[in-house]
Design an enzyme around this catalytic site. Structure first.
Site, mmCIF file in Angstrom:
data_model
loop_
_atom_site.group_PDB
_atom_site.id
_atom_site.type_symbol
_atom_site.label_atom_id
_atom_site.label_comp_id
_atom_site.label_asym_id
_atom_site.label_seq_id
_atom_site.Cartn_x
_atom_site.Cartn_y
_atom_site.Cartn_z
ATOM 1 N N GLU A 153 0.713 -1.060 0.077
ATOM 2 C CA GLU A 153 0.018 -0.046 0.104
ATOM 3 C C GLU A 153 0.970 1.138 -0.180
ATOM 4 O OE1 GLU A 153 -2.913 -0.459 -0.542
ATOM 5 O OE2 GLU A 153 -3.620 -2.456 0.621
ATOM 6 N N ASP A 176 -1.195 0.047 -9.071
ATOM 7 C CA ASP A 176 -1.540 -1.513 -9.492
ATOM 8 C C ASP A 176 -1.247 -1.862 -10.821
ATOM 9 O OD1 ASP A 176 -2.284 -1.898 -6.711
ATOM 10 O OD2 ASP A 176 -4.304 -1.914 -7.068
#
Length: 1290
Positions: A231, A373
């Site tokens: 993250e 991502d």
């Protein structure tokens, strides 16, 4: 020496003043901008399940594996015998549709084709460019599992890892670095700063072992120089782990550099910077005089990122100092362009334009790092075009050079003195807590959401309310260490127990095996560090060891404990709120880990030398004495006083004997990143030992504060006031949990502090946490132009942050006396009571009912029926109210009632059932609730006996059962008894009079035991139970022709209906009587049910504890006698039901009441029902049986709404989450957005529409904010049509 050893040697040289890569005098650099990309690919082990019952029987040397996702798909399709995990709806856990997840092109492309294809393209056009990619350990194993299982289309190449290996080993940059750089990552997506260094180290070793599996890179695996934190969540605390594995650089969000500068401009503008609290002033340790501050709105989002360039666009050293020894660890921190990374993920391309105004201001080249991502199914991140736009758009731009991080650092390594502090925090777009340094997207202090207070107070018998800010606004979330709860926080408390058992098992095992395992070949050294340790191959891919021979040939208990523990803390399990069963996936892994560690440690507990596991110290509020506007306040701006709390979760296998917080104050109000004084426990001692950059005069002595403890064992699997969470938690109940420890501190104001936690176990083992800093503000404020500003000269004291930090004041106030008690005679044996609701300072929980001074029962409602009374008898009633604390009101005023004379029927029942029940009604009256009334034993042996008052009726209609569903109902025709005494035997024989006592006790059971269930089971209503009238139907002696002057006049208190002025239209004032011309004979013969229509009516009214239907058939003038016929419970929750024969009529007109004068008559118009089934609730009449309570929202949106924009429903039902995926509406072909929710009838909800953030919430057409929409669901299936006038951002 090995690569890792060489690197550690280089760092040591640097610390001593030597050089690492570049000479001390850096050469001039060009003004162009370096640019590179980091792509993150990951899928969790969605259900890391292992049948623990199979371990003992597994042969030595056989693999021990939890399920990878290919096996999970098989498990869900065909759960094995004895599989224990099912959702409340009966479907097997987990809820995830993995076939759908993995079928998306974003997954197949990112895992099976795009990376090496794009790397080949870059190889020919951008010689210095690198693709830095993470493939998590879990996604590698999941893809391989799916290919082996063959259960997802497109995954069919067993050699799927070969193209990866070829690209990694064969494609090189101009400087010889890997073009496709598979950088380090935590194997199961665990967040190192949150799980701690022991967990992170094992998970990164697991990742390396996975990269080296034969089906991926195999023996060609080489450890990368770089690291991508899960993250993008970085903390200086994890640097020792990176150093231990030889990692040289890590990407870090650029705003976490900027938010540490001493000239940060937004301290007095809370919420402006990414919608979170301003940085705590303890983080403001860096200075940069070059460039300027820039505000960067995130594309199509509300957040605005503030950065200072070029400080936030050039690499710097970041470091960790061991607080006990002063030893330093460091890596290069490479800033990631947060706003632009989001933009490319959303739009598919981005340029480095934001950095161009700041070229050539410092010696280093700026670097534009885009990280997002690579496999995201939403937006454009998971698109081959986006992957290719790195070279086609970003690097093709004028003044920009595609240059990987390794290539960049070759000539742009920071100067040795360029050491900066970075703020904790993560990726920018978590929306509810964007890059918050308190990490509130993945944990939240135990608290109470505003919408939970009603349930909280009801369960706890308290009267708490959300505290208000200085402007008088109630906060959205209230922290409470004593009484609060949060499912995410629970996971970190659970972690401490499993972690401590795993660490203790490891410590004992390695002490007993001092030469157990160490790297023996080059591949081992690429995966792990030097020295005696658990076998990384066994803790990653264990096989069964021989328990009888010290686990020879396989994994020992410590390795198995770690193997099963590591899948637990995938951050994705906390990303999407509770998301059905995500909240219990950690518990599954914790329990499986403890299965191996706990018995092993328990047997060897005398050898425990491991200190307590202590979660890194937390504080609340984040900014004591200053402004806070975070998820922990429910996004309510709070200006707090100087009180704060330090808390943690801790556990030790031998028990914690002592735990405390230590705090010391700084001399100055600011600190510098290069200073070591505040980073160590003992500055004076280490300064004397020669550790540089320490001045003991800068800090004071440590002050100790004891910690309170909250034992969490009682709440380990949820709390009663969060029932939906508790229901899921109890599907996978956790077994061991750490306790919550907390201290309240209010001794400081306008001061910079250090603090840490020290814990000791029963064996004397000590754990000291890392040292952290906090600036405690003034806690006082000035108000000017509507804005509160912190000031030591302020005259306004800040809000106190806590509401449960002092003992709750006991509730000793009694409820008010109930008023207006009414007693209504219902028949010769029952009286109905009703009264007005009493009031209380907190809440009335019920009422005590007294008859003739003796308490006869309680009820939570404001009505009660007293049954079993004697005929022709006067009774006096009084009522008391009580609350949750047991306080009783005084007696209400008395109400009296006298029962009329009544007819009685006495039935002797010859025992056929061991516990017989009689289900009955006075002929033509209301049935008892099935199974009826138990028949007591008689004075005559072998018989049971009951006497029933049937009021004015002359016959009793009845059937018998055993209380468990076996019925005797005279073949479906029921039995009839006249007044007087009768004897019944299970052969169906009815005989007048009492039985004659037998001369001897029968030894043989009756020849005909009544077992068959009646053809129409007598359970609910007069038709679904007995329906047959006596042979001779009674005829009324008085016709019901008199219309009343006024009928029901009371208005319901809850049900939204209007009392009639004179309805129902015809109500007889004289009840019709019916006297049969003769009593039934000894064996009555029932009359067949007349042929004709019928109406089955289902009625739901939460305000009525009893429901009566008062009706007349179409074409008739006669109404039933008020209040009508009592309806019975049905198989549909909350609905009462009745089936009414219509004969030749085609319908009926009806009104409903509670039997005590409260009516629902459709606003005076009554209701009409046709033949067949009808359902009525909240005034909503539909044809057919009841439908589940649901509300379908149909929403029209403005024409300016972006095409395919998401629209969310947010409200009190989901804690006002503006982008809750569970409340995402679906756009229809007509452009209407819709969603159907199961909202309970009668429970009011408030809500609004958003496009995924509060910046895109709906507004009035003028752009002004609107009040929350409200809805009280009527029940059944309901549709609500809405129109959004305008979005806030348009």
């Amino acid at each position: 020496m090995t690569r890792k050893t060489r690197y550690l040697h280089q760092i040591t040289t640097l610390i001593l003043g030597g050089l690492l890569i570049v000479p001390a005098a850096a050469p001039p650099v060009s003004a162009d901008i370096a640019a590179t990309h980091v792509y993150h690919n990951h899928m969790p082990n969605f259900w890391a399940y292992y049948d623990l019952n199979t371990y003992n029987s597994t042969p030595v040397g056989s693999p021990i594996r939890y399920t990878y996702d290919g096996e999970v798909i098989q498990l869900k399709q065909n759960p094995p015998a004895g599989y224990p995990y099912y959702l409340p709806n009966g479907s097997p856990m987990p809820h995830d549709d993995l076939v759908s997840y993995y079928s998306h092109h974003a997954k197949t492309g990112a895992y099976l084709t795009w990376p090496w294809s794009v790397a080949n393209t870059l190889h020919s056009s951008h010689p210095q460019a690198q693709m830095h990619v993470t493939m998590s350990g879990s996604v590698v194993n999941n893809v391989n599992s799916i290919i082996q299982q063959g259960n997802v289309s497109g995954y069919n190449n067993p050699a799927w890892g070969t193209p990866w290996k070829n690209a990694v080993t064969q494609l090189k940059t101009a400087g010889g670095d890997n073009r496709l750089d598979l950088i380090h990552f935590s194997g199961h997506h665990s967040m190192g700063p949150l799980v701690g260094n022991d967990y992170l180290l094992k998970d990164m070793i697991y990742h390396g072992a996975t990269m080296a599996q034969p089906y991926f890179l195999g023996s060609s695996y080489k450890s990368s120089k770089g690291f991508f934190p899960t993250e993008l969540g970085f903390s200086e605390r994890i640097i020792p782990v990176l150093n231990k594995l030889g990692i040289q650089w890590s990407v870090i969000g650029n705003n976490h550099f900027s938010r540490t500068l001493k000239d940060y401009p937004l301290l007095d503008s809370p919420g402006t910077d990414t919608m979170i609290s301003p940085p705590n002033r303890s983080d403001l340790q860096n200075v940069s005089t070059a460039g300027a501050w820039v505000n960067e709105p995130m594309f199509n989002e509300q957040q605005v990122v503030y950065n200072k360039y070029p400080f936030a666009s050039t690499a710097h050293w970041v470091r960790y100092v061991d607080p006990a020894t002063g030893a330093e660890s460091r890596v290069v921190g490479v800033p990631v362009a947060q706003a632009q990374s989001w933009e490319e993920g959303y739009l598919g391309q981005v340029k480095a334009d934001a950095l161009k105004p700041y070229e050539n201001l410092v010696a280093q080249k700026q670097i534009f790092v885009v990280a997002h991502d690579g496999d995201n199914s939403s937006g454009r991140a998971g698109s081959e075009e986006t992957w290719r736009n790195a070279g086609n758009v970003t690097y093709a731009d004028s003044g920009v050079t595609g240059m990987g991080i390794d290539e960049y650092l070759r000539s742009n390594t920071p100067a040795a003195a360029d050491v900066v502090h970075v703020q904790d925090g993560s990726w920018i777009d978590t929306r509810d807590s964007s890059s918050d340094p308190a990490w509130y997207h993945w944990h939240l202090p135990f608290g109470i959401w505003k919408g939970q207070f009603a349930a909280f107070n009801q369960v706890n018998g308290t009267a708490y309310a959300p505290k208000k800010n200085l402007a008088g606004v109630e906060e959205g979330m209230t922290v409470s260490f004593e009484k609060g709860y949060h499912y995410l926080e629970r996971n970190f408390a659970l972690l401490q127990a499993s972690l401590n058992y795993a660490k203790t098992a490891e410590q004992i095992w390695l002490e007993e095996h001092p030469n157990y395992w160490k790297p023996a070949n080059p591949l081992d050294r690429e995966v792990t560090y030097e020295g005696n340790q658990l076998n990384p191959w066994m803790l990653s891919y264990p096989v069964k060891g021989n328990p009888a021979n010290d686990y020879a040939g396989g994994a020992n208990p410590a390795e198995l404990a770690w193997y099963f523990l590591l899948p637990a803390m995938d951050s994705g399990f906390g990303y999407y709120d509770e998301n059905v069963d995500d909240s219990v996936k950690p518990a599954l892994s914790f329990n499986q880990s403890l299965y191996f560690s706990k018995p092993y440690v328990s047997q060897k507990l005398a050898k425990d030398k491991t200190g307590p596991s202590v979660w890194w110290p937390q504080r609340y509020p984040y900014n004591p004495g200053s402004a806070n506007v975070s998820k922990a306040e429910g996004w309510t701006l709070q200006h707090y006083n100087n009180a704060f709390a330090i808390y943690t979760y801790a556990f030790d296998t031998s028990g914690i004997s002592e735990i405390k917080v230590k705090v010391r104050a700084h001399r100055d109000k600011t600190a510098d990143a290069a200073d070591n004084t505040f980073k160590v426990y003992d500055p004076a001692g280490l300064a004397a030992a020669g550790i540089a950059n320490i001045d003991p005069a800068k800090v004071g002595a440590w002050t100790e504060y004891p910690m309170n403890v909250r034992d969490l064992s009682a709440d380990i699997n949820g709390v009663d006031w969060q029932p939906s969470s508790m229901t899921i938690m109890q599907k996978v109940p956790a077994t061991d949990i750490g306790n919550l420890y907390f201290s309240y501190i209010s001794d400081y104001r306008d001061q910079l502090l250090d603090y840490f936690i020290e814990a000791k176990d029963a064996k004397g083992n000590v754990t000291q946490s890392d040292i952290q800093q906090v600036y405690v503000g003034a806690g006082k404020y000035k108000l000017a132009n509507g804005k509160y500003t912190e000031s030591m000269q302020g005259t306004i004291e800040g809000t106190h942050p806590f509401i449960t930090d002092v003992p709750a004041v006991p509730d000793t106030e009694a409820p008010a006396v109930p008023a207006n008690l009414q007693a209504t005679v219902m028949n010769a044996s029952s009286v109905g009571l009703s009264w007005n609701a009493a009031t209380d300072n907190i809440r009335v929980t019920g009422y005590e009912i007294y008859r003739n001074g003796v308490r006869i029962g309680t009820t939570p409602s404001t009505s009660y029926t007293d049954s079993g009374l004697s005929a022709s008898t006067a009774y006096e009633y009084r009522v008391k109210a009580y609350d949750a604390s047991g306080n009783l009101s005084g007696f209400s005023a008395a109400a009296t009632a006298t029962t009329p004379a009544g007819n009685h029927v006495t039935v002797y029942y010859k025992q056929g059932y061991s516990t017989p029940y009689i289900h009955y009604r006075p002929a033509g009256g209301t049935w008892t609730t099935a199974p009826g009334v138990a028949i007591p034993a008689a004075e005559v042996a072998g018989y049971n006996k009951i006497t029933i008052n049937i009021g004015a009726a002359t016959q009793l209609e009845a059937c018998f059962n055993n209380g468990s569903g076996t019925w005797d109902s005279n073949g479906g025709s029921n039995y009839l008894f006249g007044t007087g005494t009768w004897t019944y035997t299970p052969t169906g024989k009815i005989q007048a009079g009492a039985p004659v006592a037998p001369s001897a006790t029968p030894t043989v059971a009756p020849t005909a035991t009544p077992t068959p269930k009646p053809s129409v089971t007598p359970t609910v209503t007069p038709i679904t139970t007995p329906t047959v009238a006596p042979t001779l139907s009674p005829t009324p002696t008085v016709a019901p022709t008199v219309k009343p002057s006024a009928t029901p006049i009371a208005t319901p208190t809850v049900t939204p209906t209007v009392s009639p002025t004179a309805t129902p239209t015809v109500v007889p004032t004289i009840a019709p009587t019916a006297t049969p011309t003769t009593s039934p004979s000894a064996t009555p013969v029932p009359t067949a049910t007349p042929a004709g229509n019928s109406a089955t009516i289902y009625y739901k009214n939460t305000a009525f504890s009893n429901s009566y239907i008062h009706y007349k058939l179409d074409g008739a003038t006669a109404w039933t006698t008020s209040p009508g016929v009592q309806m019975q419970a049905s198989t549909f929750s909350g609905y009462k039901a009745i089936t009414i024969p219509l004969g030749s009529a085609t319908g009926l007109t009806a009104a409903f009441n509670n039997g005590s004068g409260i009516w629902d008559n459709n606003g005076g118009s009554n209701y009409h029902f046709g033949t067949g089934s009808s359902s009525l609730t909240g005034g909503n009449l539909i044809t057919g049986e009841p439908q589940a309570d649901s509300v379908t929202f149909r929403v029209s949106v403005p024409g300016s709404t972006p095409a395919n924009a998401p629209v969310y429903l947010t409200g009190s039902f989901n804690s006002w989450n503006a982008a809750d995926p569970a409340y995402l509406l679906t756009r229809g072909s007509d452009g209407i957005y819709s969603i159907t929710l199961n909202l309970p009838a009668g429970s009011a909800v408030t809500y609004k529409l958003t496009r995924g953030s509060w910046a895109t919430v709906e507004t009035a057409s003028s752009g002004a904010d609107i009040t929350n929409r409200t809805l009280t669901p009527a029940g059944g299936a309901q549709t609500v049509t809405l129109t959004v006038q305008r979005w806030k951002d348009q």
